[in-house]
Write an enzyme that holds these catalytic residues in place. Structure first.
Site, short mmCIF file in Angstrom:
data_model
loop_
_atom_site.label_atom_id
_atom_site.label_comp_id
_atom_site.label_asym_id
_atom_site.label_seq_id
_atom_site.Cartn_x
_atom_site.Cartn_y
_atom_site.Cartn_z
N ARG A 151 6.29 63.10 -28.37
CA ARG A 151 5.15 61.36 -29.32
C ARG A 151 3.77 60.71 -29.04
NH1 ARG A 151 10.54 58.01 -30.77
NH2 ARG A 151 9.17 57.24 -32.86
N ASP A 171 2.23 73.29 -24.85
CA ASP A 171 3.26 72.30 -24.29
C ASP A 171 4.02 73.89 -24.99
OD1 ASP A 171 5.97 71.33 -24.76
OD2 ASP A 171 5.09 69.18 -26.18
N ALA A 231 0.53 58.79 -17.82
CA ALA A 231 1.91 59.56 -17.77
C ALA A 231 3.36 59.02 -16.33
CB ALA A 231 2.29 60.69 -18.75
N ASP A 256 -3.90 55.51 -14.56
CA ASP A 256 -3.02 54.66 -14.26
C ASP A 256 -2.41 54.28 -14.13
OD1 ASP A 256 -2.19 52.07 -16.21
OD2 ASP A 256 -1.32 52.85 -17.22
N GLU A 261 2.52 52.63 -6.15
CA GLU A 261 2.49 52.05 -7.18
C GLU A 261 2.67 50.31 -5.50
OE1 GLU A 261 3.77 52.07 -10.80
OE2 GLU A 261 1.75 53.90 -11.10
N HIS A 279 -1.33 50.47 -14.02
CA HIS A 279 -0.08 51.21 -14.84
C HIS A 279 0.33 50.02 -16.13
CE1 HIS A 279 4.20 53.07 -14.25
NE2 HIS A 279 4.13 52.89 -15.85
N LEU A 280 -1.06 50.42 -17.17
CA LEU A 280 -0.51 49.21 -17.73
C LEU A 280 -0.49 50.11 -19.44
CD1 LEU A 280 -4.23 47.01 -17.52
CD2 LEU A 280 -2.15 46.32 -16.91
N GLY A 281 0.45 50.68 -18.87
CA GLY A 281 0.46 51.50 -20.67
C GLY A 281 1.56 51.51 -21.52
N ALA A 282 2.93 50.11 -21.09
CA ALA A 282 3.55 49.55 -21.71
C ALA A 282 2.96 48.12 -21.69
CB ALA A 282 4.55 49.51 -21.19
#
Length: 530
Positions: A151, A171, A231, A256, A261, A279-282
């Site tokens: 997605r 993939d 990811a 990221d 971490e 780690h700003l993905g969310a």
């Protein structure tokens, strides 16, 4: 009657509280204050957390009334899912809340690398004016390689096509028809690395994908290429990446996520050709609000005794106790299936044979899809997004129910068609008073052994001495074979061997054994507990 107690252990948005509604006694506690948390859990029927609050065995033991733990986000590192399951506590999260935010951050890293935005900003802020030093590159007509066309990968493809980039992808679980719908060309892993100007990786972290971009892969890339990882930390070998960046083997990297971490080794962070974020993905207001509202709705369902689509350990609610033990079995069969599939899945039948046919077993179809996709997509898989993942990949799914079962009271079979024209079937059952989960068949070969964490499945030409070969090689490497089943259709034909191991096997040893016995199929399978 008193209202059920919902405990907010961390700061959540007003929209989250609104989504809970007026039917609960909503209380707040600082989840990082351990004594206060344990005291507050004594009355809680549900607890909502983000990432700072640890819900472990001790916390669960302090919460005798607890029915659900809700994580307002994707990751579940701070929740002991196994202990929660043992305590009969449902765990839910928000698996789709951050996909847009993660995709947009990836785009940001690509643009930052192409135009040196962070370095140019720092230079100008320091009083310098060095235009020529930060000459960049256009994205127009460049090639973007996406590893993992799930997605998030699909969202990135759509966004970067607007820059007139050529988008290719690797993939192994996506069909060419699905890629064509997205306007993406499927290529091999090596072709992607060789052709791409930008490589972004969006895979789950498994033993197979950890370090999947390392020294050999980085050497395959263009010297002008950039690699991005938003990811999972560890998908790119950090030591190999440092060497490639400092030697000029590739042009730069955007990171990221990290193995540790926050990172304890700062060498990558200090390189001028690396763009890093913590780690700003969310980390957007929208993603946080989506996550909070999503889990609030799940809490309402869970405390109302209804089916909870986003549950990660049990499907929740209105499921007959006779059906419920089959959920875990079917999820594990799904993991076996995807590990053995040698090309993308195009259709899947979930066959339920025996006494279970008298019950509503719709949840087993959801469990099968959840298991199939658990280790092959980058996002968390739940009962709500698993059907969407199947739909996006063009997989037709059917639930077939039959009261006849010759050898066992119940047998559940996952039977699928693959894009190369082959078929694959994996069967399992539950036996005895303890409802032991057992694998009982693979592609018509009858076996019967408990499903454990580590297995190896081999298919080879039946001949004397094979067991001695792999037994000796595993023994010399200190790998203990805890169980074994061998099945064959005829003497001298194809033999199927399924091993249960106490520990995983290195890729080098797997290759050595595969070559030694000339196996047609040789797969290591690590079962992920939900």
């Amino acid at each position: 009657m008193s209202k059920p107690v919902v405990l907010l252990a961390e700061q959540l948005s007003p929209a989250t509280i609104d989504a809970l509604g007026p039917d609960f006694d909503v209380r707040e506690v600082d989840g990082t204050d351990r004594p206060a948390l344990l005291a507050a859990l004594a009355d809680a029927n549900a607890v909502l957390v983000r990432s700072a609050t640890q819900i472990d065995a001790e916390a669960l033991a302090a919460a005798p009334r607890l029915k659900v733990v809700a994580r307002a986000g994707v990751g579940l590192d701070n929740v002991d899912i196994k202990a929660a399951t043992a305590a009969g506590v449902m765990v839910v999260n928000a698996p789709t809340s951050n996909i847009v935010s993660a995709a947009e951050l990836t785009v940001g890293h690509i643009l930052s690398l192409a135009r040196h935005i962070p370095a140019a900003h720092a230079s100008l802020a320091a009083g310098e004016w060095k235009r020529s030093k930060y000459t960049g590159t256009e994205l127009f007509e460049k090639t973007l390689g996406i590893i993992g066309l799930g997605r998030i990968g699909a969202l990135i493809a759509a966004r970067m096509q607007a820059f007139d980039m050529r988008v290719i992808a690797y993939d192994p679980y996506v069909t060419s028809a699905r890629a064509q719908q997205l306007g993406v060309e499927l290529v091999t892993f090596d072709e992607l690395l060789e052709q791409s100007d930008f490589v972004t990786i969006h895979m789950p972290k498994t033993p197979e994908t950890t370090g999947m971009i390392s020294t050999e892969q980085l050497a395959t890339m263009k010297s002008s290429a950039f690699v991005i990882n938003v990811a999972r930390g560890g998908l790119i070998d950090e030591d190999a990446l440092y060497t490639a960046l400092t030697s000029g083997e590739i042009a730069g990297a955007g990171l990221d996520v990290f193995v540790t971490e926050p990172p304890t080794d700062k060498k990558l962070l200090d390189l001028p050709n690396v763009v890093v974020t913590p780690h700003l993905g969310a980390s957007t207001d929208e993603a946080q609000e989506k996550a909070g509202v999503s889990v609030a709705r799940s809490v309402r369902l869970a405390l109302g005794g209804e089916l909870v689509p986003d549950a990660v350990n049990v499907a929740g609610g209105a499921i007959d106790p006779y059906v419920r033990p089959g959920i875990s079995l079917v999820e594990k069969l799904g993991q076996f299936f995807s590990a053995l599939a040698k090309s993308p899945l195009t259709s899947l039948d979930v066959e339920v044979h025996g006494e279970l046919s008298a019950y509503n077993v719709d949840v087993l179809k959801l469990a099968a899809l959840k298991g199939v996709f658990t280790n092959i997509v980058s996002e968390s898989v739940s009962y709500v997004n698993a059907p969407l993942l199947a739909e996006q990949r063009g997989v037709d799914v059917r639930l077939l129910v039959d009261e006849n079962s010759d050898e066992y009271r119940n047998v559940i079979t996952l039977r699928g068609a693959l894009s190369d024209g082959s078929q694959l079937a994996v069967s399992g059952t539950l036996t005895g008073p303890k409802q032991i989960e057992k694998l009982v068949g693979i592609n018509g070969h009858p076996v019967e052994l408990p499903i454990e964490k580590f297995h190896i499945v081999m298919l080879y030409t039946d001949r004397p001495g094979i067991v001695a070969v792999y037994g000796q090689k595993f023994g010399e490497a200190g790998i203990n074979i805890a169980g074994m089943q061998i099945a064959r259709t005829e003497a001298g034909g194809q033999a199927l061997s399924v091993l249960t191991l106490d520990s995983p096997v290195s890729e080098d040893l797997l290759d050595e054994v595969r070559s030694a016995i000339d196996a047609d199929v040789f797969r290591q399978i690590e079962i992920t507990e939900s």
